[in-house]
Structure formats: structure tokens, C-alpha cells
Motif scaffolding. Structure first.
Motif, PDB file in Angstrom:
ATOM      1  N   PRO A 102      52.156  63.387 -21.182  1.00 59.20           N
ATOM      2  CA  PRO A 102      52.489  64.809 -21.073  1.00 59.20           C
ATOM      3  C   PRO A 102      53.408  65.068 -19.890  1.00 59.20           C
ATOM      4  CG  PRO A 102      50.094  64.446 -21.141  1.00 59.20           C
ATOM      5  CD  PRO A 102      50.746  63.123 -20.873  1.00 59.20           C
ATOM      6  N   CYS A 153      54.556  68.190 -17.462  1.00 60.57           N
ATOM      7  CA  CYS A 153      54.075  69.522 -17.106  1.00 60.57           C
ATOM      8  C   CYS A 153      54.906  70.125 -15.981  1.00 60.57           C
ATOM      9  CB  CYS A 153      52.612  69.460 -16.676  1.00 60.57           C
ATOM     10  SG  CYS A 153      51.484  68.852 -17.960  1.00 60.57           S
ATOM     11  N   TYR A 173      54.894  73.653 -13.535  1.00 55.49           N
ATOM     12  CA  TYR A 173      53.966  74.725 -13.165  1.00 55.49           C
ATOM     13  C   TYR A 173      54.704  75.992 -12.744  1.00 55.49           C
ATOM     14  CZ  TYR A 173      50.587  70.989 -13.487  1.00 55.49           C
ATOM     15  OH  TYR A 173      49.820  69.948 -13.957  1.00 55.49           O
ATOM     16  N   GLU A 205      53.866  78.561 -17.608  1.00 55.59           N
ATOM     17  CA  GLU A 205      53.848  77.113 -17.509  1.00 55.59           C
ATOM     18  C   GLU A 205      54.567  76.489 -18.695  1.00 55.59           C
ATOM     19  OE1 GLU A 205      49.726  76.370 -14.992  1.00 55.59           O
ATOM     20  OE2 GLU A 205      49.784  75.859 -17.108  1.00 55.59           O
ATOM     21  N   ALA A 209      54.883  72.722 -20.887  1.00 56.94           N
ATOM     22  CA  ALA A 209      54.314  71.394 -21.097  1.00 56.94           C
ATOM     23  C   ALA A 209      54.866  70.820 -22.402  1.00 56.94           C
ATOM     24  CB  ALA A 209      52.792  71.458 -21.153  1.00 56.94           C
ATOM     25  N   SER A 210      55.060  69.512 -22.422  1.00 58.17           N
ATOM     26  CA  SER A 210      55.573  68.865 -23.620  1.00 58.17           C
ATOM     27  C   SER A 210      55.005  67.460 -23.728  1.00 58.17           C
ATOM     28  CB  SER A 210      57.106  68.806 -23.600  1.00 58.17           C
ATOM     29  OG  SER A 210      57.547  67.964 -22.547  1.00 58.17           O
ATOM     30  N   GLN A 254      55.936  71.229 -27.798  1.00 63.85           N
ATOM     31  CA  GLN A 254      56.404  71.919 -26.598  1.00 63.85           C
ATOM     32  C   GLN A 254      55.669  73.247 -26.518  1.00 63.85           C
ATOM     33  OE1 GLN A 254      59.402  71.105 -28.883  1.00 63.85           O
ATOM     34  NE2 GLN A 254      58.965  69.047 -28.144  1.00 63.85           N
ATOM     35  N   THR A 275      49.792  73.668 -19.375  1.00 61.53           N
ATOM     36  CA  THR A 275      49.542  72.343 -18.809  1.00 61.53           C
ATOM     37  C   THR A 275      48.135  71.846 -19.120  1.00 61.53           C
ATOM     38  OG1 THR A 275      48.903  73.328 -16.687  1.00 61.53           O
ATOM     39  CG2 THR A 275      51.210  72.692 -16.957  1.00 61.53           C
ATOM     40  N   ASP A 276      47.220  72.754 -19.415  1.00 65.68           N
ATOM     41  CA  ASP A 276      45.884  72.353 -19.868  1.00 65.68           C
ATOM     42  C   ASP A 276      45.880  72.102 -21.370  1.00 65.68           C
ATOM     43  OD1 ASP A 276      44.672  72.666 -17.295  1.00 65.68           O
ATOM     44  OD2 ASP A 276      44.617  74.828 -17.624  1.00 65.68           O
ATOM     45  N   ILE A 307      48.220  71.065 -23.343  1.00 68.46           N
ATOM     46  CA  ILE A 307      49.008  69.951 -23.862  1.00 68.46           C
ATOM     47  C   ILE A 307      48.170  68.697 -24.080  1.00 68.46           C
ATOM     48  CG2 ILE A 307      49.749  68.903 -21.677  1.00 68.46           C
ATOM     49  CD1 ILE A 307      51.957  69.628 -24.772  1.00 68.46           C
ATOM     50  N   SER A 308      47.024  68.604 -23.430  1.00 67.41           N
ATOM     51  CA  SER A 308      46.176  67.421 -23.597  1.00 67.41           C
ATOM     52  C   SER A 308      45.696  67.263 -25.034  1.00 67.41           C
ATOM     53  CB  SER A 308      44.973  67.492 -22.647  1.00 67.41           C
ATOM     54  OG  SER A 308      45.387  67.417 -21.305  1.00 67.41           O
TER      55      SER A 308
END
Length: 476
Positions: free
Chosen positions: A356, A358, A360, A364, A366-367, A420, A427-428, A430-431
Motif C-alpha cells: 500500500p 499512503c 496523509y 487522505e 491510498a493506493s 485508489q 490509509t486505514d 486500503i488494507s
């Protein structure tokens, strides 16, 4: 006689200390050497302090507009020194946790500058003297340091790297120019804009965030501009000079030379491997483009010596270094790998990264996996699902409605190959997508998961439904 170890790790950042934990847990006699502070750049000069300041500045920014939520405050201010003190406490607490974990694992922690000598011998210089150690395996995890671009005036007093800015206690950032529009640049722009600075980002490339998906970059640029941050892409900085009214940054854009005045200038032009003092005269490892050259197993040109994290040519991310450290130790110990850095799903020929990325900012970003452009480059046929967060219940509640979720599926199998996300908590979130890609999950399988209401994660379900609509509501 030199003390002997199964594994000797040079560098106490996330890659180094994660490898140390793993090695000790597998019963290997392990030592880790660090010449500065345990935790490396991430804990002391990167991830942790930066995110602490992001959190503090976002608190101040939130109170600036709290009236919309029915909350009133007569006077809102911030104390930059207290913010920095809060940041330092956060760093110190995290570093203490790392130190205790190392000690509890039975790893020998050695303070000093480590230099590799021939025969896998490590010389460590510390204030108390010089010591020598031998090891069956050496792992280099010395990280990276800021790049100082070759710009006239880059060494002037008010021109800072991220390291120096994070160490500053006094406020002198009413006007801040940031040279570089990568992750470091946009995160610091977010921090100081929230603290009411006049911020300008100057980026040499076509858009911010370099290799990030073009649409993501465009959304971020628009959001930064909406908040009052000036963004100038495709610009070349010519010089920095000091005049009576402050620092003057001279740059060329759109065929003309322009200037901007600042109190401080942040150099955020990237980072490069930190190899200072690492090799003795009797050791020479192969290099490539300024990085240590390694193979797919992270082995250097010298048998028994490995390199992980920022010191190699891979992605400069703390979690990547940690994953690589785990991989190398498991390889040395001859045990089953518990972590993947990439995957090739069944029936495909394209290797998908499961790391991932990230950022911030607010919102936010994330990809994970690949973008549509990358899929096309591999001649892969894909179909996408998209959802605008403007209609999401949690986004409406928090008044954070500018983001989106974009999911990419291989057309024939429906396997997810990329994602994306631009929204709060991206950021949380994307997991889940990284887990899905690592396990080759399909849209049908992802739809089996129930996502709570109201949450930002509901947008994932909506994006999958949009993918089905694009296929004519066909279930695979």
C-alpha cells in the motif's frame, strides 16, 4: 576475539528492528547496530513526527470551522513550540516501545557507527571505543537521507530539509515555499496550510505525486488549491537568493522566469540511500544508480550480505522495509515465508504489487496494486468500479465529501488488481484492498463482506456495485 552472531543488522529503523524481532523469534543469535537514535528515519525524522504534526495541525484547522457542527469557540490559537513538544513526546514514546521490544526479544543492541570489513566482520565505533563482531549473515538497513538539489543558494540559512524543519521550535513559516511535490512536500504543505501559512509548492514534473494515478493527483491538486495552497507544476527552480525582504526563489514556468518571496524554503526533492561510513576499504559492493544492487532475494554482490529498505532501489516506505526484513530473515532461517511483496493471480501473467502507498493529506490518499494506465501497458483488459464519496453517509456527517473510491478488476475473471482511495481514513481502508489483491479475490467474493453503516468503507461496496453496472449487472 570478535563476538559472533548468526545475523548482524546495521540500521535501527523499521526494516532493521523488524528483522531483528523476527530473527530472535526464530532462535537466531542477533545484534543490531544504530549510529543515531533507535527507530531510524521513520520514528525520529519521518513517519511518526510528521504524522504527529499533521494530527496537531488538523485539530487546529477543525476548530477553525467547528461552527458548522454547532460548536463555538471565542478564540482559537496554536503554540508551535507546544506542538513540537507533543511531537517529541510521541517520538520518544514510540522509540521507547521499540527499545523495550528489542530487549525483550533478546537482541543485542549496539550503539555506534558500523563499518563492514572483509570476511563479514563489522567494526563498530562508539564514544567508548572500537569493537569488532563477526556474523554468518549481515543485513544492511541504513535507510536514506534528504537530497540537497544542485540549486544555487540551497545552502542558505533559511533553506531547510525536512529533518531540520521537524527539529524547529520557533515559528517563522508565515510564507513557506516547498520545492518538490512528492509525498513529503504535500504532507508538509497540508501541515502549514492548516496553521494559516501562505504555502507554495513548486514541482518539476507534470503533476504532483509523481507515479501516482493521474486522477488522484488531479483531485489532490484541486483540493490543495481550494484550501489556498499555490501549486506550480512543470517548473524548474533556477536559484535561491537572500534579500532584505526574505528568501527569493527564482523559477521558470510556462516559458517565463518568476519569483516568489518566502520566510523559509523547504527542500523536498526526495531522498537517497545513506551509505556514509558503511564500507571499509577492503569491502566493495555493487551499486546501481546510487543504490545498493540486490537480486530478487535482497542479496548484494557479496555472499552473506543483504540489503533492505531505502538503501536499495525499491519503494522508500517503512512498511516495505519491514516486509523485506521479514522476508530476508525467513529466507536465512529456511522457514516458510509469511509475507508477500507481490503476487501473480491465477490465470494472469502480470505481477501485482501488494504494497500500500499512503499519503496523509486531507483528504487522505491510498493506493495498492496497479492503475488503469499500468494495466494498459501490460495489455491487460480491465473494468472499473467507481464511487464518489459525496453521497456517503459518513462523509456527509463529517463534511468531507471531496473523495472517491476507484477499484480496478481484470475483465474476464473479475479479480481485483488495483485500488485508489481518496477520502478520510483511506490509509486505514486500503488494507482491505491489499488483502484482497494478495489473495486474488474477485468482485463476487468482495461483495460477500458486510461493511458497517455509516462508514467510509461502505463506499467500497458501492464501487463494486458500480463495476457490476458497467458489466450490465452480470454476476461472474
Amino acid at each position: 576475539m570478535a563476538k559472533h552472531y548468526d545475523i548482524f543488522i546495521i540500521g535501527g529503523g523499521p526494516g532493521g528492528y523488524t528483522a531483528a524481532f523476527k530473527a530472535a523469534g526464530l532462535g537466531l543469535k542477533t545484534a543490531i547496530a544504530e549510529k543515531e537514535k533507535l527507530g531510524g528515519t521513520c520514528v525520529n525524522k519521518g513517519c511518526i513526527p510528521t504524522k504527529a504534526l499533521l494530527h496537531a495541525s488538523s485539530m487546529f484547522a477543525a476548530f477553525q470551522s467547528c461552527d458548522v457542527f454547532g460548536v463555538s469557540a471565542d478564540f482559537i490559537s496554536f503554540d508551535f513550540k507546544k506542538m513540537q513538544d507533543y511531537k517529541k513526546r510521541s517520538v520518544k514514546e514510540y522509540r521507547k516501545e521499540v527499545r523495550e521490544s528489542i530487549e525483550n526479544a533478546g537482541v543485542d543492541y549496539i550503539e555506534g557507527t558500523a563499518t563492514i570489513r572483509r570476511g563479514r566482520t563489522v567494526e563498530v565505533n562508539s564514544p567508548s571505543g572500537k569493537d569488532y563482531y563477526e556474523a554468518d549473515h549481515i543485513i544492511i538497513a541504513t535507510g536514506a537521507k534528504p537530497v540537497i538539489p544542485d540549486i544555487p543558494g540551497a545552502m542558505l540559512l533559511g533553506v531547510l530539509t525536512s529533518d531540520r524543519l521537524l527539529a524547529s521550535d520557533t515559528w517563522n513559516y508565515d510564507r513557506l515555499t516547498i520545492i518538490g511535490g512528492g509525498v513529503i512536500g504535500v504532507e508538509f504543505a497540508t501541515i502549514f496550510q492548516a496553521l494559516c501559512s501562505h504555502v507554495t509548492i513548486i514541482e518539476s514534473r507534470e503533476h504532483l505525486l509523481g507515479p501516482m494515478d493521474n486522477e488522484v493527483s488531479e483531485v489532490l491538486e484541486n483540493e490543495l488549491r481550494r484550501k489556498g495552497i499555490a501549486v506550480q507544476c512543470e517548473a524548474k527552480v533556477l536559484e535561491i537568493r537572500e534579500e532584505e525582504q526574505g528568501l527569493i526563489c527564482v523559477y521558470e514556468a510556462d516559458g517565463e522566469v518568476r519569483t516568489i518571496r518566502s520566510g523559509q524554503i523547504l527542500l523536498a526533492a526526495g531522498r537517497k540511500p545513506n551509505l556514509d561510513g558503511l564500507f571499509g576499504r577492503d569491502v566493495s559492493l555493487a551499486m546501481e544508480d546510487g543504490c545498493l544492487k540486490t537480486d530478487s532475494e535482497f542479496r548484494t554482490s557479496e555472499p552473506g550480505i543483504y540489503a533492505i529498505g531505502d538503501v536499495t532501489a525499491g519503494k522508500m516506505l517503512a512498511h516495505v522495509a519491514a516486509a523485506e526484513g521479514t522476508y530476508v530473515v525467513e529466507k536465512i532461517a529456511g522457514v516458510h515465508h509469511t509475507i508477500r511483496l507481490s503476487v501473480v493471480p491465477n490465470g494472469m501473467f502480470v505481477e501485482l504489487p501488494v504494497v500500500p502507498g499512503c499519503i496523509y493529506t486531507e483528504p487522505e490518499i491510498a493506493s495498492v496494486g496497479i492503475t488503469v494506465e499500468e494495466a494498459k501497458a501490460h495489455n491487460m483488459k480491465v473494468r472499473c468500479g467507481r464511487y464518489s464519496m459525496s453521497g456517503n453517509g459518513k462523509s456527509i456527517i463529517t463534511r468531507e465529501q471531496s473523495g472517491f473510491i476507484h477499484l480496478i478488476f481484470e475483465e474476464y475473471s473479475g479479480t481485483i488488481v488495483g485500488a485508489q482511495i481518496v477520502c478520510p481514513r483511506a490509509t486505514d481502508m486500503i488494507s482491505e484492498m491489499a488483502t484482497a489483491i494478495a489473495n486474488g479475490l474477485t468482485a463476487d467474493q468482495l461483495m460477500l463482506a458486510m461493511r458497517a453503516h455509516p462508514t467510509y468503507s461502505e463506499g467500497i461496496t458501492a464501487a463494486i456495485e458500480n463495476y457490476y453496472e458497467a458489466k450490465g449487472d452480470e454476476r461472474l
